[in-house]
Design an enzyme around this catalytic site. Structure first.
Site, PDB file in Angstrom:
ATOM      1  CE  LYS B  45       6.013  -1.150 -12.336  1.00  0.00           C
ATOM      2  NZ  LYS B  45       4.735  -1.117 -11.530  1.00  0.00           N
ATOM      3  CB  ALA B  70      -5.436   0.458 -13.477  1.00  0.00           C
ATOM      4  CB  CYS B 131      -0.824  -8.326 -11.854  1.00  0.00           C
ATOM      5  SG  CYS B 131      -0.879  -6.599 -12.392  1.00  0.00           S
ATOM      6  CG  ASN B 193      -1.269  -8.380  -6.201  1.00  0.00           C
ATOM      7  OD1 ASN B 193      -1.497  -7.100  -6.294  1.00  0.00           O
ATOM      8  ND2 ASN B 193      -0.381  -8.686  -7.059  1.00  0.00           N
ATOM      9  CB  THR B 194      -4.259  -4.403  -5.176  1.00  0.00           C
ATOM     10  OG1 THR B 194      -4.325  -4.982  -6.788  1.00  0.00           O
ATOM     11  CG2 THR B 194      -3.395  -3.865  -5.075  1.00  0.00           C
ATOM     12  N   GLY B 218      -3.881   0.022   0.591  1.00  0.00           N
ATOM     13  CA  GLY B 218      -4.005   1.045   1.541  1.00  0.00           C
ATOM     14  C   GLY B 218      -4.701   0.704   2.746  1.00  0.00           C
ATOM     15  N   GLY B 244      -0.667  -5.684   2.765  1.00  0.00           N
ATOM     16  CA  GLY B 244      -2.174  -5.254   2.531  1.00  0.00           C
ATOM     17  C   GLY B 244      -2.459  -4.104   3.482  1.00  0.00           C
ATOM     18  N   GLY B 245      -2.276  -2.682   3.274  1.00  0.00           N
ATOM     19  CA  GLY B 245      -2.517  -1.593   3.906  1.00  0.00           C
ATOM     20  C   GLY B 245      -1.789  -1.337   5.112  1.00  0.00           C
ATOM     21  N   GLY B 266       3.418  -1.236   1.078  1.00  0.00           N
ATOM     22  CA  GLY B 266       3.061  -1.017  -0.174  1.00  0.00           C
ATOM     23  C   GLY B 266       2.855   0.504  -0.335  1.00  0.00           C
TER      24      GLY B 266
END
Lengths: 243, 294
Positions: B45, B70, B131, B193-194, B218, B244-245, B266
């Site tokens: 984390k 978030a 982030c 990252n997202t 996802g 990523g997904g 993830g």
């Protein structure tokens, strides 16, 4: 009981009111305690949906859910015989050892279901159980008869006065009780904390990612630090909640 | 038995599968479910200098083939991570672990990285400059090549372990950022990252997430992630960790085909806590099926 990923087969799935459905499923419910929840994988949806355990025993799980969006709308379309993938048992559940001799159960709307297995086990332990169930209108009332069948003293309230006592659960609290267990919307739980004269346990609801403590998606601040609703909760002691 | 091992910045991984930061806690929730030593490693984390509560709830929302989060870097702060979390992690995981670090200033990044660098079990520092859910830090370092390079250089000067810089996809040209951190001394890059996104609640007409925006992850982001991994892997010489997904063993192979050295997983861990175990078990069969040599 270790969390496991299990397949359950739908036995029944029927509406009880305009928006509240009862689903029974056959599967492994070993070790499931009152106040815990299951995380349901639904076809075509990415995140599982956390649903509280209403009843569990003899290989049958009962889930009572309200159709509030894509996931629960989809659940209501599932036929008998359909197989669902459930992650369970999740969360801490209610600690029934704190009940005393005359516990009070307070449920609001779709917060009523987790109190059913709670009442069942408290009655089995010989407790004198009072239950107050709050709904918006007479048409939304469900499970009143089920709690009566367990031998609980049941009072129903409706916000508009169309059924039972007019008002909220906090308008119908009995004078004497040893402890309380509550589940319902946040404004109700806040009012319960202000109106009760004993300690008690309250079950919170939150949007979740994983349901087992990994994503930190459902954290609440408490007097005992940050707690995950899915892992350290969903049941919290009255004194640790911050309003 | 098929040899799945890979070398990531000089450290051998038994296999290329790495649960991604923020989706695996400090490992012990998953260690109750399976022996997490089957993993290549995992990225714990995201850690910051000070304790962070993160964002208000709701922090999570469903999306087509994915999810938004978030969370906002909730963590107990580096001192408590070292004092309380890493000893617990050590009991359940016996390999080098990846320490994910975020910050709000270059000094923050250096402070946190220096401390984690001294921890014996930390094998790599994954410096998160991407982030999307915090203000005044995180992604603001990852959207400007000069800032990204400055963080990388400052961390490299004060640490000894391999530094993997985690990149944001929310940029016009991810290759320019990757090249900048490589030139500043990064030992590797991880991406993506997202992707920033939103959902609205039709009853309130307001965003579902209390933070307004969140990060999309996802299967929905997998093709975007692959494209960026491929672009970056063709532009830098340092190892690329793709993510990523990723949900299946086939997805892992596709990331490797795009040029990744190792692959992070993830969101899949959140919908199926056994996802990484299954991926690792499925890898040999998938390799055979598609005619891959170990």
């Amino acid at each position: 009981m270790t969390i496991h990923d299990s397949r359950f087969t739908i036995l029944t799935n029927r509406p009880m009111t305009a928006a509240v459905w009862e689903m029974t499923l056959a599967g492994d419910v070993t070790g499931v305690r009152p106040g815990q929840f299951v995380n349901v994988r639904l076809p075509g949806l990415y995140l599982r949906r956390p649903i509280s355990v209403c009843d569990a025993g003899n290989g049958v799980l009962t889930l009572v859910y309200k159709t509030v969006g894509t996931g629960t709308d989809l659940m209501a379309t599932l036929p008998k015989g359909a197989v669902l993938d459930l992650l369970l048992p999740l969360g801490n559940g209610y600690d029934l050892t704190a009940a005393g001799e005359s516990p009070l159960l307070l449920g609001g709307g779709v917060g009523v279901p987790p109190l059913y297995l709670t009442a069942k086990q408290l009655r089995a332990a010989g407790k004198d159980v009072s239950v107050v169930l709050g709904f918006n209108t007479k048409d939304e009332i469900f499970y009143e008869d089920r709690f009566r069948a367990l031998g609980c003293r049941v009072t129903v309230t409706t916000a508009d006065g169309s059924g039972g006592i007019k008002g909220f659960v906090t308008d119908a609290l009995p004078d004497a009780y040893s402890y309380f267990y509550a589940c319902g919307p946040l404004p109700m739980l806040k009012a319960v904390c202000g109106s009760t004269h004993t300690s008690g346990q309250l079950s919170l609801e939150e949007r979740m990612g994983c349901g087992f403590g990994a994503c930190m998606g459902c954290t609440h601040k408490t007097t005992a630090g940050y707690k995950r609703v899915c892992k350290e909760g969903p049941v919290f002691i009255k004194e640790e909640l911050l309003w | 038995m098929v040899d799945l091992s890979v070398d990531l910045c000089g450290i051998r991984l038994d296999n290329p599968v790495i649960p991604a930061s923020g989706c695996f806690g400090y490992g012990y929730e998953f260690a109750e479910l399976y022996d997490i030593n089957v993993l290549g490693t995992f990225s714990f984390k995201g850690t910051t200098r000070e304790l962070r509560f993160g964002n208000p709830t709701p922090r999570i929302a469903e999306t087509p083939a994915g999810m938004l989060n978030a969370v906002g870097l909730q963590n107990p702060g580096v001192d408590k991570v070292i004092a309380e979390e890493l000893p617990k992690l050590k009991k359940v995981f016996h390999k080098p672990v990846m320490a994910n670090v975020s910050g709000f200033s270059i000094e923050d990044y250096v402070y946190t990285c220096e401390r984690l660098d001294k921890e014996a079990q930390v094998g790599w520092l994954e410096v998160n400059i991407s982030c999307p859910n915090v203000h005044g830090g995180g992604m603001s370092f990852g959207t400007d090549p000069a800032q990204a390079a400055a963080v990388t250089k400052a961390v490299k000067e004060k640490t000894t372990k391999p530094v993997i810089v985690k990149l944001s996809p929310n940029v016009t040209d991810i290759v320019s950022i990757a090249k900048a951190v490589e030139a500043a001394g990064a030992d590797g890059v991880s991406l993506i990252n997202t992707l920033m996104g939103m959902r609205f609640d039709l009853r309130t007409k307001k965003p579902i997430l209390a933070n307004g925006t969140g990060g999309l992850s996802g299967p929905a982001v997998f093709p975007v992630a692959l494209r960026m991994v491929w672009q970056v892997a063709n532009a830098v010489k340092i190892p690329v960790v793709g993510m990523g997904g990723v949900t299946t063993a086939e997805n892992v192979l596709e990331m490797l085909a795009a040029g990744a050295t190792a692959v992070e997983v993830g969101a899949a861990n959140l919908t199926d806590p056994f996802a990484c175990k299954k991926i690792i078990e499925d890898l040999p069969g998938a390799m055979r099926k598609y005619g891959w040599q170990a």
